[in-house]
Design a protein around this motif. Structure first.
Motif, PDB file in Angstrom:
ATOM      1  N   LEU A  89      13.215 -24.866  -3.999  1.00  0.00           N
ATOM      2  CA  LEU A  89      12.467 -23.963  -3.128  1.00  0.00           C
ATOM      3  C   LEU A  89      11.007 -24.373  -3.154  1.00  0.00           C
ATOM      4  O   LEU A  89      10.533 -24.961  -4.126  1.00  0.00           O
ATOM      5  N   PRO A  90      10.250 -24.068  -2.107  1.00  0.00           N
ATOM      6  CA  PRO A  90       8.830 -24.417  -2.130  1.00  0.00           C
ATOM      7  C   PRO A  90       8.097 -23.604  -3.202  1.00  0.00           C
ATOM      8  O   PRO A  90       8.484 -22.469  -3.502  1.00  0.00           O
ATOM      9  N   PRO A  91       7.049 -24.163  -3.793  1.00  0.00           N
ATOM     10  CA  PRO A  91       6.321 -23.420  -4.824  1.00  0.00           C
ATOM     11  C   PRO A  91       5.628 -22.183  -4.242  1.00  0.00           C
ATOM     12  O   PRO A  91       5.296 -22.146  -3.062  1.00  0.00           O
ATOM     13  N   LYS A  92       5.419 -21.184  -5.093  1.00  0.00           N
ATOM     14  CA  LYS A  92       4.662 -19.984  -4.702  1.00  0.00           C
ATOM     15  C   LYS A  92       3.223 -20.362  -4.392  1.00  0.00           C
ATOM     16  O   LYS A  92       2.567 -19.734  -3.583  1.00  0.00           O
ATOM     17  N   GLY A  93       2.741 -21.387  -5.065  1.00  0.00           N
ATOM     18  CA  GLY A  93       1.376 -21.856  -4.851  1.00  0.00           C
ATOM     19  C   GLY A  93       1.121 -23.142  -5.603  1.00  0.00           C
ATOM     20  O   GLY A  93       1.918 -23.560  -6.442  1.00  0.00           O
ATOM     21  N   THR A  94      -0.002 -23.757  -5.276  1.00  0.00           N
ATOM     22  CA  THR A  94      -0.423 -25.000  -5.927  1.00  0.00           C
ATOM     23  C   THR A  94      -1.892 -24.864  -6.291  1.00  0.00           C
ATOM     24  O   THR A  94      -2.692 -24.356  -5.507  1.00  0.00           O
ATOM     25  N   ILE A  95      -2.237 -25.320  -7.473  1.00  0.00           N
ATOM     26  CA  ILE A  95      -3.623 -25.285  -7.930  1.00  0.00           C
ATOM     27  C   ILE A  95      -4.115 -26.717  -8.061  1.00  0.00           C
ATOM     28  O   ILE A  95      -3.553 -27.508  -8.813  1.00  0.00           O
ATOM     29  N   ASN A  96      -5.161 -27.040  -7.313  1.00  0.00           N
ATOM     30  CA  ASN A  96      -5.845 -28.321  -7.474  1.00  0.00           C
ATOM     31  C   ASN A  96      -6.929 -28.076  -8.517  1.00  0.00           C
ATOM     32  O   ASN A  96      -7.859 -27.324  -8.287  1.00  0.00           O
ATOM     33  N   CYS A  97      -6.824 -28.707  -9.656  1.00  0.00           N
ATOM     34  CA  CYS A  97      -7.679 -28.406 -10.809  1.00  0.00           C
ATOM     35  C   CYS A  97      -9.060 -29.050 -10.766  1.00  0.00           C
ATOM     36  O   CYS A  97      -9.829 -28.924 -11.716  1.00  0.00           O
ATOM     37  N   ALA A  98      -9.405 -29.743  -9.690  1.00  0.00           N
ATOM     38  CA  ALA A  98     -10.703 -30.413  -9.611  1.00  0.00           C
ATOM     39  C   ALA A  98     -11.829 -29.395  -9.738  1.00  0.00           C
ATOM     40  O   ALA A  98     -11.870 -28.390  -9.048  1.00  0.00           O
ATOM     41  N   LEU A 138      -5.225 -18.252 -21.252  1.00  0.00           N
ATOM     42  CA  LEU A 138      -5.647 -19.535 -20.685  1.00  0.00           C
ATOM     43  C   LEU A 138      -6.248 -19.201 -19.328  1.00  0.00           C
ATOM     44  O   LEU A 138      -5.575 -18.637 -18.472  1.00  0.00           O
ATOM     45  N   ILE A 139      -7.509 -19.530 -19.159  1.00  0.00           N
ATOM     46  CA  ILE A 139      -8.210 -19.172 -17.928  1.00  0.00           C
ATOM     47  C   ILE A 139      -8.731 -20.440 -17.281  1.00  0.00           C
ATOM     48  O   ILE A 139      -9.392 -21.250 -17.926  1.00  0.00           O
ATOM     49  N   LEU A 140      -8.419 -20.609 -15.997  1.00  0.00           N
ATOM     50  CA  LEU A 140      -8.998 -21.707 -15.219  1.00  0.00           C
ATOM     51  C   LEU A 140     -10.190 -21.123 -14.476  1.00  0.00           C
ATOM     52  O   LEU A 140     -10.035 -20.289 -13.591  1.00  0.00           O
ATOM     53  N   TRP A 141     -11.389 -21.556 -14.853  1.00  0.00           N
ATOM     54  CA  TRP A 141     -12.637 -21.039 -14.284  1.00  0.00           C
ATOM     55  C   TRP A 141     -13.254 -22.098 -13.382  1.00  0.00           C
ATOM     56  O   TRP A 141     -13.318 -23.277 -13.737  1.00  0.00           O
ATOM     57  N   HIS A 142     -13.694 -21.679 -12.215  1.00  0.00           N
ATOM     58  CA  HIS A 142     -14.350 -22.580 -11.270  1.00  0.00           C
ATOM     59  C   HIS A 142     -15.570 -21.862 -10.706  1.00  0.00           C
ATOM     60  O   HIS A 142     -15.489 -20.679 -10.387  1.00  0.00           O
ATOM     61  N   PRO A 143     -16.697 -22.543 -10.575  1.00  0.00           N
ATOM     62  CA  PRO A 143     -17.899 -21.856 -10.074  1.00  0.00           C
ATOM     63  C   PRO A 143     -17.809 -21.435  -8.609  1.00  0.00           C
ATOM     64  O   PRO A 143     -18.503 -20.516  -8.193  1.00  0.00           O
ATOM     65  N   TYR A 144     -16.932 -22.086  -7.811  1.00  0.00           N
ATOM     66  CA  TYR A 144     -16.893 -21.795  -6.378  1.00  0.00           C
ATOM     67  C   TYR A 144     -15.502 -21.440  -5.860  1.00  0.00           C
ATOM     68  O   TYR A 144     -15.301 -21.358  -4.664  1.00  0.00           O
ATOM     69  N   ALA A 145     -14.531 -21.281  -6.745  1.00  0.00           N
ATOM     70  CA  ALA A 145     -13.161 -20.999  -6.304  1.00  0.00           C
ATOM     71  C   ALA A 145     -12.580 -19.841  -7.121  1.00  0.00           C
ATOM     72  O   ALA A 145     -13.181 -19.389  -8.090  1.00  0.00           O
ATOM     73  N   ARG A 146     -11.416 -19.401  -6.724  1.00  0.00           N
ATOM     74  CA  ARG A 146     -10.717 -18.309  -7.403  1.00  0.00           C
ATOM     75  C   ARG A 146     -10.353 -18.730  -8.821  1.00  0.00           C
ATOM     76  O   ARG A 146      -9.907 -19.840  -9.060  1.00  0.00           O
ATOM     77  N   HIS A 147     -10.531 -17.821  -9.753  1.00  0.00           N
ATOM     78  CA  HIS A 147     -10.156 -18.073 -11.140  1.00  0.00           C
ATOM     79  C   HIS A 147      -8.668 -17.788 -11.302  1.00  0.00           C
ATOM     80  O   HIS A 147      -8.115 -16.928 -10.631  1.00  0.00           O
ATOM     81  N   CYS A 148      -8.029 -18.500 -12.209  1.00  0.00           N
ATOM     82  CA  CYS A 148      -6.605 -18.323 -12.468  1.00  0.00           C
ATOM     83  C   CYS A 148      -6.427 -17.877 -13.916  1.00  0.00           C
ATOM     84  O   CYS A 148      -6.990 -18.479 -14.826  1.00  0.00           O
ATOM     85  N   ASP A 167      -5.835 -32.088 -19.124  1.00  0.00           N
ATOM     86  CA  ASP A 167      -5.435 -33.352 -18.486  1.00  0.00           C
ATOM     87  C   ASP A 167      -5.452 -33.216 -16.967  1.00  0.00           C
ATOM     88  O   ASP A 167      -5.898 -34.121 -16.264  1.00  0.00           O
ATOM     89  N   CYS A 168      -4.955 -32.084 -16.462  1.00  0.00           N
ATOM     90  CA  CYS A 168      -4.946 -31.858 -15.011  1.00  0.00           C
ATOM     91  C   CYS A 168      -6.371 -31.866 -14.464  1.00  0.00           C
ATOM     92  O   CYS A 168      -6.651 -32.474 -13.431  1.00  0.00           O
ATOM     93  N   VAL A 169      -7.278 -31.199 -15.158  1.00  0.00           N
ATOM     94  CA  VAL A 169      -8.681 -31.160 -14.726  1.00  0.00           C
ATOM     95  C   VAL A 169      -9.274 -32.558 -14.753  1.00  0.00           C
ATOM     96  O   VAL A 169      -9.890 -33.015 -13.783  1.00  0.00           O
ATOM     97  N   ARG A 170      -9.077 -33.272 -15.853  1.00  0.00           N
ATOM     98  CA  ARG A 170      -9.668 -34.607 -15.993  1.00  0.00           C
ATOM     99  C   ARG A 170      -9.142 -35.575 -14.936  1.00  0.00           C
ATOM    100  O   ARG A 170      -9.899 -36.308 -14.312  1.00  0.00           O
ATOM    101  N   HIS A 171      -7.845 -35.550 -14.675  1.00  0.00           N
ATOM    102  CA  HIS A 171      -7.259 -36.508 -13.742  1.00  0.00           C
ATOM    103  C   HIS A 171      -7.533 -36.162 -12.273  1.00  0.00           C
ATOM    104  O   HIS A 171      -7.497 -37.051 -11.437  1.00  0.00           O
ATOM    105  N   THR A 172      -7.784 -34.899 -11.960  1.00  0.00           N
ATOM    106  CA  THR A 172      -8.095 -34.563 -10.568  1.00  0.00           C
ATOM    107  C   THR A 172      -9.578 -34.729 -10.265  1.00  0.00           C
ATOM    108  O   THR A 172      -9.964 -34.729  -9.108  1.00  0.00           O
ATOM    109  N   ASN A 173     -10.404 -34.902 -11.282  1.00  0.00           N
ATOM    110  CA  ASN A 173     -11.829 -35.142 -11.075  1.00  0.00           C
ATOM    111  C   ASN A 173     -12.086 -36.634 -10.952  1.00  0.00           C
ATOM    112  O   ASN A 173     -12.835 -37.218 -11.709  1.00  0.00           O
ATOM    113  N   ASP A 174     -11.493 -37.260  -9.956  1.00  0.00           N
ATOM    114  CA  ASP A 174     -11.618 -38.707  -9.806  1.00  0.00           C
ATOM    115  C   ASP A 174     -12.675 -39.123  -8.809  1.00  0.00           C
ATOM    116  O   ASP A 174     -12.754 -40.268  -8.423  1.00  0.00           O
ATOM    117  N   GLY A 175     -13.501 -38.203  -8.387  1.00  0.00           N
ATOM    118  CA  GLY A 175     -14.578 -38.568  -7.471  1.00  0.00           C
ATOM    119  C   GLY A 175     -14.374 -38.050  -6.072  1.00  0.00           C
ATOM    120  O   GLY A 175     -15.314 -37.623  -5.428  1.00  0.00           O
TER     121      GLY A 175
END
Length: 191
Positions: A89-98, A138-148, A167-175
């Motif tokens: 089934l399709p995911p309920k949502g996807t988080i881009n960790c950048a 476990l909190i995903l904090w972003h200065p300009y996006a919704r927190h998880c 790891d997700c944060v580090r690998h999605t911050n590729d520029g």
């Protein structure tokens, strides 16, 4: 051939290096950082990690058990259950960790809120706006996006998920994702 490969890596990592330099120039502190990211060979068509944890739903502040699947893109897909994932089934949502930071306590979260919103001083002892079902958030904090907001039952699980989310944060911050963040950051700091 060697220059072509170097050019490709330079293009991918230039924005991250520029952002780090701008941030260092604006905020100061810390020592000089490496200009190139350490990258592993991509794990094409493989699962990085999967498992269940609790997620707070934004609309009603209720906690639900979710199945998280991290593919080789390092974006987090979350499902209602493992059965939903198994049924494709399709995911309920996807988080881009950048651009996110991974926090493991309410104290860290409130410190970031206090430092990012001048004039607002949040204290841990004040009435909480969010109650965690277990003491291992476990909190995903972003200065300009919704927190998880996520939570697990044991400290060992918290450490494991913290490493995965880092790891997700580090690998999605590729520029590629940082170009807009650099512009936003400069505009906010200079206003």
């Amino acid at each position: 051939m060697v220059m072509a490969e170097f050019g490709r890596l330079y293009e991918q990592q230039y924005a991250v290096a520029l952002f780090n330099k701008v941030r260092f120039d604006m905020e100061g502190g810390g020592g000089p950082q490496s200009q190139l990211l350490q990258r592993k060979i991509p794990l094409e068509n493989k699962s990085i990690f999967s498992g269940s944890l609790y997620q707070c739903l934004e609309e009603n502040k209720k906690w639900r058990n979710r199945f998280l699947f991290v593919p080789d893109t390092y974006n987090i897909n979350y499902y209602d259950s493992k059965a939903a994932y198994d049924k494709h089934l399709p995911p309920k949502g996807t988080i881009n960790c950048a651009g996110y930071k991974v926090l493991t306590s309410m104290e860290q979260y409130l410190d970031l809120i206090s430092s990012s919103l001048p004039g607002l001083k949040a204290k841990v002892g004040s009435a909480p706006f969010l109650k965690f079902p277990y003491q291992f958030p476990l909190i995903l904090w972003h200065p300009y996006a919704r927190h998880c907001y996520f939570c697990v039952e044991t400290e060992k699980e918290q450490q494991k998920w913290h490493a995965v989310l880092q790891d997700c944060v580090r690998h999605t911050n590729d520029g590629k994702n940082y170009q807009l963040i650099i512009i936003s950051y400069c505009l906010i700091k200079n206003s």
